[in-house]
Design an enzyme around this catalytic site. Structure first.
Site, PDB file in Angstrom:
ATOM      1  N   CYS A 293     -51.701  12.441 -94.116  1.00 25.94           N
ATOM      2  CA  CYS A 293     -51.136  11.694 -95.243  1.00 25.94           C
ATOM      3  C   CYS A 293     -51.786  12.029 -96.575  1.00 25.94           C
ATOM      4  CB  CYS A 293     -51.183  10.194 -94.974  1.00 25.94           C
ATOM      5  SG  CYS A 293     -52.841   9.500 -94.757  1.00 25.94           S
TER       6      CYS A 293
ATOM      7  N   HIS B  24     -54.359   4.856 -94.960  1.00 31.42           N
ATOM      8  CA  HIS B  24     -53.106   5.602 -94.893  1.00 31.42           C
ATOM      9  C   HIS B  24     -52.527   5.572 -96.302  1.00 31.42           C
ATOM     10  CE1 HIS B  24     -49.561   7.520 -93.380  1.00 31.42           C
ATOM     11  NE2 HIS B  24     -48.785   6.569 -93.876  1.00 31.42           N
TER      12      HIS B  24
ATOM     13  N   HIS C 148     -44.265  10.043 -96.799  1.00 30.62           N
ATOM     14  CA  HIS C 148     -45.628  10.176 -96.279  1.00 30.62           C
ATOM     15  C   HIS C 148     -45.629  10.960 -94.975  1.00 30.62           C
ATOM     16  CE1 HIS C 148     -45.203   6.539 -93.410  1.00 30.62           C
ATOM     17  NE2 HIS C 148     -44.031   6.723 -93.982  1.00 30.62           N
TER      18      HIS C 148
END
Length: 157
Positions: free
Chosen positions: A61, A114, A126
């Site tokens: 990510c 994240h 993402h």
């Protein structure tokens, strides 16, 4: 055998072109007014996730955010989500603009972080996880509502 190989190559070409067209048509509601960003998203959608990865063969990510910012905005982000968090100023959800970063708490990631890039209308792109790869999600999905850490806009000098 040679004919079979040619048929397979032709079939693969048709399927690949069809998948690209489906991606473009299937995501009309999440396309932005930024053609460069749209092309970047279409290119990267469904690419595999790999923790620590930096390439199309597998990307995580934070590296995805970094690559997006480099390729679309010609700006440099840190290597990991926590560094990217520190490079941004906090903003409220109702102030989000295309290109802002979104951050989450994560139990799946060894770092506990994240992140993704906001693309408008509650959506962000993402590198999700090893099962889903690069995808577009909504901030309104229950798993993201529960884990939101905050939103950030890159601090420009």
């Amino acid at each position: 055998m040679k004919h079979l190989s040619i048929i397979i190559v032709m079939l693969f070409t048709v399927i690949t072109a069809s998948s690209q067209k489906q991606a473009e048509n299937g995501f009309k509601d999440v396309m932005t007014s930024d053609t460069t960003l749209n092309n970047f998203m279409i290119h990267w959608l469904r690419k595999p996730y790999k923790f620590g990865g930096r390439t199309e063969k597998g990307i995580d990510c934070s590296q995805f955010n970094k690559r997006l910012y480099q390729d679309v905005y010609n700006k440099v982000l840190g290597d990991v989500a926590e560094e990217q968090w520190k490079q941004t100023k906090r903003i409220k959800r109702d102030s989000l603009q295309v290109g802002d970063l979104v951050f989450f708490r994560s139990r799946q990631s060894p770092s506990g972080w994240h992140c993704g890039t906001y693309i408008g209308n509650t959506y962000f792109i993402h590198a999700a996880n090893k099962y889903e790869g690069v995808k577009i999600s909504s901030l309104n999905e229950p798993r993201y509502i529960k884990s939101i850490k905050g939103f950030g806009r890159l601090i420009t000098e």
